[in-house]
Design an enzyme around this catalytic site. Structure first.
Site, PDB file in Angstrom:
ATOM      1  CE  LYS A 125      -3.805  -2.505   2.079  1.00 15.73           C
ATOM      2  NZ  LYS A 125      -4.617  -2.863   3.250  1.00 15.73           N
TER       3      LYS A 125
ATOM      4  CD  GLN B  80      -3.464  -4.524   6.322  1.00 10.59           C
ATOM      5  OE1 GLN B  80      -3.313  -3.530   5.621  1.00 10.59           O
ATOM      6  NE2 GLN B  80      -4.122  -5.588   5.901  1.00 10.59           N
TER       7      GLN B  80
ATOM      8  CG  ASP C 227      -9.670  -0.235   4.464  1.00 16.00           C
ATOM      9  OD1 ASP C 227      -9.302  -0.492   3.304  1.00 16.00           O
ATOM     10  OD2 ASP C 227      -8.965  -0.420   5.471  1.00 16.00           O
TER      11      ASP C 227
END
Ligand code: NAP
Length: 283
Positions: free
Chosen positions: A51, A95, A118
């Protein structure tokens, strides 16, 4: 049979984000993504590095917050709060999975919905349900983008999703429904799974079990999308689909690696760009 090239499609998405980012920079705006990683899970470390690399490529600023596994819930929430209040951070992602003892839902809900790139916050999830959203969840949206890139229409198709997680299976079903698919979502309590999957025009496997989908579970000519990221008996990366034996039955199939994974990251870049635009009153 066509092997869908997720690397190629994701490269074109990132190219577009890169050129839009350059246009933003000309207006003095540099999109910023904060990535929180708690603990030392090796798979999470790989995802976070990928990422960060993508951010660098498209021209975003990325800041990593690597916290020890001993981090308390209060410390983690305090960091999220600080990032919510920083104008130079447009997107925040934590994460998952978090180490045992930390409450993932509380962290997801603490992230400001406008910085929730997200699309896991319940406000964003609700907006996806009704089709009025700013951000789509990265993996399902990346899959839709791949289908579009290959001109694979969902309209009227029998779509079967195996898996009902909040981050993949459920939103995947919703996005297929938005495009007029007839959607069935299967899970570990589903009876006669093979019977259902072998009727699918479009089959999405998001189970987390290596080579779970075998050739007898797939209809001739089906489109098969493999979300799984597993290790096989030789510790080699593999999907939820038994690729070698399934591929010849398919019209299209995604490989692992090089299929869904790169699309997830490309969509994260799209979402971060959108967050930066929205927070700066553009769009
Ligand atoms: P998850 O939360 O563990 O969900 C797995 C789902 O599979 C559950 O809904 C479960 O059913 C279902 N399932 C398990 N065994 C089954 C069986 N025997 N028959 C039918 N359904 C079964 O996993 P996830 O987070 O959705 O991730 C799924 C996979 O995708 C993992 O390999 C993950 O690493 C990968 N992934 C990849 C990406 C990417 O970018 N490529 C992104 C996210 C995830 P129940 O609900 O009944 O337990």
């Amino acid at each position: 049979m066509i092997i869908i090239d997720g690397k190629k499609v994701s490269a074109s998405v990132k190219e577009k984000v890169k050129s839009e980012c350059e246009a933003l920079k000309a207006q003095g705006i540099i999109p910023g993504l904060a990535v929180i990683l708690v603990g030392d899970d090796p798979a999470s470390r790989v995802y976070v590095n990928n990422k960060k690399k993508a951010c660098e490529y498209v021209g975003f600023r990325s800041e990593e917050f690597a916290l020890p596994a001993t981090t308390t819930q209060e410390e983690l929430l305090a960091l999220v709060d600080e990032l919510n209040n920083r104008d130079d951070i447009n997107g925040i992602l934590c994460q998952l999975p978090l180490p045992k003892g930390l409450d993932e839902n509380a962290v997801i809900e603490a992230i400001s919905p406008v910085k929730d790139v997200d699309a896991f916050h319940k406000q964003n999830v609700g907006r996806i349900m009704i089709g009025d959203y700013d951000f789509l969840p990265c993996t399902p949206a990346g899959i839709m983008e791949m289908l579009h890139a290959y001109d694979i229409s969902v309209d009227g198709k029998k779509c079967v999703v195996i898996g009902r997680s909040n981050i993949v299976g459920k939103p995947m079903g919703m996005l297929l429904l938005h495009e007029n698919g007839t959607v069935t979502i299967c899970h570990s309590h589903t009876k006669n799974l093979s019977e259902i999957t072998s009727d699918a025009d479009i089959l999405v496997a998001a189970i987390g079990k290596a080579k779970f989908v075998t050739a007898d579970m797939v209809k001739d000519g089906a489109v098969v999308i493999d979300v799984g990221m597993n290790r096989d008996e030789n510790k080699k990366l593999c999907g939820d689909v038994d690729f070698e034996n399934v591929k010849d039955k398919c019209s299209y199939i995604t490989p692992v690696p090089g299929g869904v994974g790169p699309m997830t990251i490309a969509t994260l870049m799209k979402n971060t760009l959108k967050a930066a635009k929205l927070q700066n009153g553009i769009d």
